[in-house]
Design an enzyme around this catalytic site. Structure first.
Site, short mmCIF file in Angstrom:
data_model
loop_
_atom_site.label_atom_id
_atom_site.label_comp_id
_atom_site.label_asym_id
_atom_site.label_seq_id
_atom_site.Cartn_x
_atom_site.Cartn_y
_atom_site.Cartn_z
CD GLU A 70 -2.86 1.24 2.37
OE1 GLU A 70 -2.81 0.36 3.26
OE2 GLU A 70 -3.76 2.09 2.29
CB CYS B 174 -7.27 2.69 4.26
SG CYS B 174 -7.74 1.78 5.72
CG ASN C 169 -8.95 -2.61 2.50
OD1 ASN C 169 -8.32 -3.66 2.56
ND2 ASN C 169 -8.74 -1.63 3.35
CD GLU C 170 -9.17 -3.19 7.48
OE1 GLU C 170 -9.43 -2.04 7.93
OE2 GLU C 170 -8.27 -3.90 7.94
O1 AHR Z 1 -2.13 -1.82 6.79
C1 AHR Z 1 -2.56 -0.57 7.20
C2 AHR Z 1 -4.07 -0.46 7.14
O2 AHR Z 1 -4.63 -1.40 7.99
C3 AHR Z 1 -4.68 -0.79 5.81
O3 AHR Z 1 -4.68 0.30 4.96
C4 AHR Z 1 -6.08 -1.17 6.18
O4 AHR Z 1 -6.65 -2.09 5.28
C5 AHR Z 1 -5.93 -1.71 7.58
O5 AHR Z 1 -6.80 -1.11 8.44
#
Ligand code: AHR
Length: 666
Positions: free
Chosen positions: A57, A252, A383-384
């Protein structure tokens, strides 16, 4: 991402005993060896070739200011403050000599440029780099600029200067032609000294008027020497891990704080001057670690992610926005009847990666220099994300993707946490919907990891598979930044990972997160690999991950203590695989106690073994031990030989150690 995560104390019960109370050797000898049985002839599960991967990321200046080797910050003047990162140094300021011009009607993706009307004294335009500019003696630096010369006569001298203003690299640019068409000019020069915190300066001489954009400087020693490419030292550490997949681009940033700021892959391919820059969500996410100069240029875009995956033999695993922005931020969702373009992005991505060169998107891939397909097999949708809203949107994506590509695998989110109501709702619903993969995330203290080493032992075997897409042990808050990547955390992760491997029929992929962090620019810690402008080092977590991925094997075999899986009895955690290609048995065993452990591996079955094997041992008696730029390998594998007696292998496992034993089959 979960804000305000609860942090329990992560002290091991054994930590109270310091090294000074370790048993004396005579006591050790007296200790009865544990008999650990391995059933060589009864493989119980296949290990997927792509089991151990990495999560990428653009967080912690991982891409811009990190692996993407561009050295100029705000090269196209598109940051919210157009001259952020730049200063103009002149003896006598002249009104209007340097102007930021906006042509947003004509160019919506890269509207701003700089107009220099050089009338009198020489002056300098200085770029501070991301966290300074790392310059290496003897390396070539490649400058490029887009320009149009309106009135001839301006000359540019290019200077790399150390913090004492000493010139440590110098080149020059002359402009040709005149008129309204943009042209590109390049210049290269070799640095004469090494400095981690240099600045780049353009000295304007002569008179005239010139428009400038995309002012860029790259080192010549990029990965595979690709022009405008990636930092070779960072990629090398990834390549050394031989990861099975690269999950990208997050995290994120896929979600965005709102939908307007979500990640859109189509904006990240093609000429870099047309890739519309966007704020990086980590610019503002944590007020205590804000980074006002953090933007995404997308110089590392989807084509480059696919290329990187291919370079290092990893499967590409893109994650796409599912029509929902970050639920901790705005929780904005796209109306269900307006989800079409989002779904189309997913379908087009598969065509971009795999399509014939005569298809719309396959043709674009070919035009970018890769007519061969990338062989994309899977993607994440969301993602989440969580809740009914997620399930509704996911169903629409799944139907459309499976209708066109029935064998394509879809990774489904299970939210931010590995337990609780949100997890339970998704886990139950996704299994009922026969999801291909469910993505579990856990950022938890060491004791959670140790307690969960048996988490998957009782998971259903023939339902949805698990992708542990993000995980890391989070040390308590007394540990900050890179101090969080201590040996205690890595060893607890290794302990849990034996449980992932033992259950490789269920947990088919896993990736530690996040991957990279710049020591002067991080927002989130721990991270697997830390960098500064010139150096890179792998943390103890890096070596744990590398040991798993380079000792992956092909088939799980049972390894037990008193006929039970080894999930913490006496501080031990273990898994075992055969590597049928290399014809080897591989045992992984963590000793998470402060005592030496005598173990006798009893290797049961017809399979014959050679009498000598190897041990790669990762150990430190100090649970707070770190790696660092000064001591990059303080915790790193030590290789030694082991000898069997018939079908027995007696070993003394060091306190706080993770051990990988390889024994060739005869
Ligand atoms: O890895 C850091 C963050 O952790 C990522 O962006 C997210 O998916 C998770 O909350």
């Amino acid at each position: 991402m979960k804000l305000n995560r609860p942090f329990k104390s992560v002290l091991f019960t054994g930590l109270a005993c310091s090294l000074s109370v370790l048993p004396f050797p005579s006591l050790l000898q007296a200790q009865e060896a544990k008999i650990i049985k391995i059933k060589l002839d009864q493989p119980i599960a296949k290990v997927q070739p792509n089991m151990w991967g990495v999560f990428f990321e653009d967080i912690n200046f991982g891409a811009d200011g990190g692996i993407y080797a561009e050295l100029i910050k705000n090269r196209s003047f598109e940051f919210a403050k157009p001259l952020m990162g730049w200063t103009v140094s002149r003896k006598r300021p002249q009104e209007g000599e340097v102007l930021v011009v906006n042509r947003k009607e004509e160019n919506t993706t890269n509207p701003r440029y700089l107009q220099v009307s050089k009338l009198t004294d020489d002056f300098e335009l200085i770029n501070e780099g991301f966290k300074g500019i790392g310059v290496k003696k003897g390396v070539r630096y490649d400058f490029s600029v887009m320009y149009r010369q309106l009135e001839p006569g301006v000359k540019m001298v290019l200077l790399l200067k150390d913090p004492d203003q000493k010139i440590i690299g110098q080149g020059a640019v002359t402009f040709t032609g005149q008129g309204k068409d943009w042209q590109k000019q390049t210049a290269s020069f070799v640095a004469t000294e090494t400095n981690p915190k240099a600045k780049f300066s353009i000295l304007f001489q002569g008179k005239g008027k010139v428009d400038l954009d995309m002012i860029s400087l790259f080192p010549g020693d990029t990965w595979k020497n690709r022009p405008q490419g990636l930092r070779a030292d960072m990629v090398q550490l990834l390549a050394d891990m031989k990861p099975g997949f690269i999950r990208f681009p997050g995290g994120c940033i896929v979600e965005g704080t709102d939908l307007a700021n979500r990640y859109q892959w189509k904006n990240t391919i093609g000429p870099i001057e047309d890739r519309k820059l966007m704020i990086n969500r980590w610019n503002t996410e944590f007020s205590y670690r804000s980074a006002p100069d953090y933007y995404q240029t997308f110089g590392l875009g989807f084509f480059e992610y696919f290329q990187l995956s291919e370079d290092i033999g990893a499967d590409a695993l893109p994650i796409l926005n599912c029509g929902m922005a970050c639920q901790f931020n705005t929780a904005e969702v796209v109306a269900l009847d307006e989800l079409g373009p989002y779904v189309q992005d997913a379908l087009d991505l598969i065509e971009f990666a795999n399509g014939d060169v005569n298809t719309t998107w396959g043709k674009k891939r070919a035009e970018l220099g890769h007519p061969k397909p990338f062989n994309l097999k899977m993607m994440g949708v969301g993602n989440e994300n969580w809740g009914v809203q997620y399930l509704e949107r996911l169903a629409i994506f799944t139907k459309a993707i499976k209708a066109k590509y029935p064998d394509f695998k879809i990774i489904n989110s299970s939210g931010t946490d590995p337990e609780g109501d949100r997890f339970n709702l998704l886990n139950t619903s996704l299994r009922a919907n026969k999801a291909d993969f469910i993505d579990e995330h856990y950022y938890r203290p060491a004791d959670w990891f140790l307690k969960n080493a048996g988490r998957y032992d009782n998971y259903p075997r023939n339902e949805s598979k698990v992708f542990v897409g993000e995980y890391a042990v989070h040390a308590d808050k007394n540990h900050v930044g890179s101090n969080r990547n201590n040996w205690e955390s890595a060893l607890a992760a290794a302990s849990l990972m034996t449980g992932l491997e033992r259950n490789a029929d269920v947990v088919q992929m896993a990736s530690y997160a996040p991957l990279f962090a710049h020591i002067d620019g991080w927002q989130w810690a721990p991270d697997m690999i830390w960098v500064d402008n010139l150096n890179v080092y792998g943390t103890p977590d890096y070596y744990v991950q590398k040991l798993f991925s380079t000792n992956r094997g092909t088939d799980v075999v049972s390894i037990t203590l008193d006929d039970k899986n080894i999930t913490g009895q006496d501080g031990l955690y273990a898994s075992s695989v055969l590597d049928k290609n290399k014809k080897e048995l591989i045992i992984k065993i963590a000793n998470n106690s402060n005592q030496h452990k005598a173990v006798d591996f009893a290797l049961d079955g017809q399979t014959r073994l050679k009498s000598k094997g190897t041990l790669e041992e990762l150990a430190s008696s100090n649970l707070d031990q770190l790696n660092s730029f000064d001591q990059p390998k303080a915790v790193s594998p030590k290789l030694s030989a082991v000898a069997l007696k018939g079908k027995k292998l007696n070993m003394d496992l060091k306190p706080y150690s993770f051990n990988v034993i390889r024994i060739p089959l005869n």
